[in-house]
Design a protein around this motif. Structure first.
Motif, short mmCIF file in Angstrom:
data_model
loop_
_atom_site.label_atom_id
_atom_site.label_comp_id
_atom_site.label_asym_id
_atom_site.label_seq_id
_atom_site.Cartn_x
_atom_site.Cartn_y
_atom_site.Cartn_z
N ASP A 57 0.86 -1.19 0.00
CA ASP A 57 0.00 0.00 0.00
C ASP A 57 0.90 1.25 0.00
OD1 ASP A 57 -3.09 0.75 0.93
OD2 ASP A 57 -1.61 2.22 1.61
N ALA A 58 0.40 2.34 -0.56
CA ALA A 58 1.21 3.56 -0.65
C ALA A 58 1.52 4.16 0.72
CB ALA A 58 0.47 4.61 -1.49
N HIS A 59 0.76 3.75 1.73
CA HIS A 59 0.95 4.29 3.08
C HIS A 59 1.54 3.25 4.01
CE1 HIS A 59 -2.44 6.47 1.15
NE2 HIS A 59 -1.72 7.50 1.54
ZN ZN Z 1 -3.09 3.57 1.59
#
Ligand code: ZN
Length: 317
Positions: free
Chosen positions: A165-167
């Motif tokens: 995930d990007a986070h």
């Molecule tokens: Zn995310």
């Protein structure tokens, strides 16, 4: 055994976050369903409904006080908990238990050789949820609940959670960072520029957990080539050293260049590479068995193609 088992439920639509203005809305799973149906090998997939996570399984990852507070908030008609990000409705507690239960259903299938490659298409997502508080659209940490179940019921000693995930998955990190067992690897946008502000490279674990966390932050604008380089040079050596006996993938699709939730610039094809990569780890270390659990991914115009690219990678098609 079919090539891919999908665990999902129409009840996931019942977690109403206040309409389409909220990025984590029920259209996400509908878009993914529509994209999967269009795949050539869709008819060969198995579909299984999740069970509701048992209370003791939730308590392996969360405090009882949080369970009470969450349940009370939905019953009393609150719209959100702690922060407007964490929108809830009357059904949210039940749906979150069903979201956490998908991983448990998956693990039983994997352990009984009734599935090899399982993808839980669930919401609400989980990787930001901490033991005692909700965070970033997440209420129960689906990956942590699954990892605890795998450890406790099936005695897995070396559970790898890989999060693309990007986070940064702060809730997964905080669950495992003080333990000697387990390995959490996250590739995400650099915390100086991105939510939730954790996931620096020097966060590697605490005390006897030192070395069990690997954060790979990427600067805004990073694309496929940078990720592939990190996977090969940093991530693969760590996994090879760790020798996982179970693999959970926190599969988030918000690093796509079209997704408004991060400054990362992944192409759709990058998700096929993620699928191929984690499948190769599974073939090497876990007899091909792999559990993927949906996390983020909010730009509806590319979410469907990103998920199907990941599935293509998992299946080698
Ligand atoms: Zn995310």
């Amino acid at each position: 055994m079919t090539a891919l088992t999908i665990i999902s439920d129409c009840c996931y639509q019942d977690h109403d976050t206040g309409g389409d203005d909220h990025p984590e809305n029920s259209k996400r799973l509908r878009i993914i369903d529509e994209a999967l149906v269009m795949q050539d090998n869709f008819s060969s997939y198995s579909f299984v409904r999740p069970r509701v996570a048992e209370r003791e399984c939730l308590l392996a990852a969360h405090s009882e006080s949080w369970l009470f507070r969450f349940e009370e908030a939905v019953l009393s008609g609150k719209n959100y908990i702690d922060h407007p990000d964490n929108q809830i409705c009357f059904d949210s507690y039940d749906v979150a238990m069903l979201s956490a239960g998908a991983g448990l259903t998956a693990i039983d299938l994997l352990e009984n050789d009734e599935a090899g490659n399982v993808f839980c298409l669930v919401r609400p997502p989980g990787h930001h949820a901490e033991a005692k508080i909700p965070f970033g659209f997440c209420f129960f940490n689906n990956c942590v609940v699954a990892a605890r179940y795998w450890q406790q019921k099936y005695h897995k000693k070396r559970v790898l959670i890989f999060d693309f995930d990007a986070h940064h998955g702060n809730g997964i990190q905080s669950a495992f960072e003080e333990e000697a067992n387990g390995l959490y690897i996250s590739i995400h946008e650099h915390p100086s520029f991105s939510y939730p502000g954790t996931g620096y490279m020097d966060e590697t674990g605490i005390g006897k957990g030192k070395g069990t966390i690997l954060n790979v932050p990427l600067l805004p604008g990073a694309g496929d080539e940078k990720v592939k380089e990190k996977l090969e040079k940093i991530v693969l050596p760590q996994i090879t050293k760790f020798q996982p006996d179970a693999i959970i993938v926190a599969a988030g699709f918000d690093g796509h260049k079209a997704d408004f939730m991060s400054g990362l610039q992944y192409s759709t094809e990058m998700y096929q590479t993620f699928g191929e990569t984690v499948k190769s780890w599974a073939d090497t270390f876990t007899g091909g068995k792999i559990l993927s659990i949906l996390e983020g991914g909010y730009e509806l115009s590319v979410l469907g193609e990103s998920v199907t690219a990941y599935v293509d990678g998992l299946l080698g098609s």
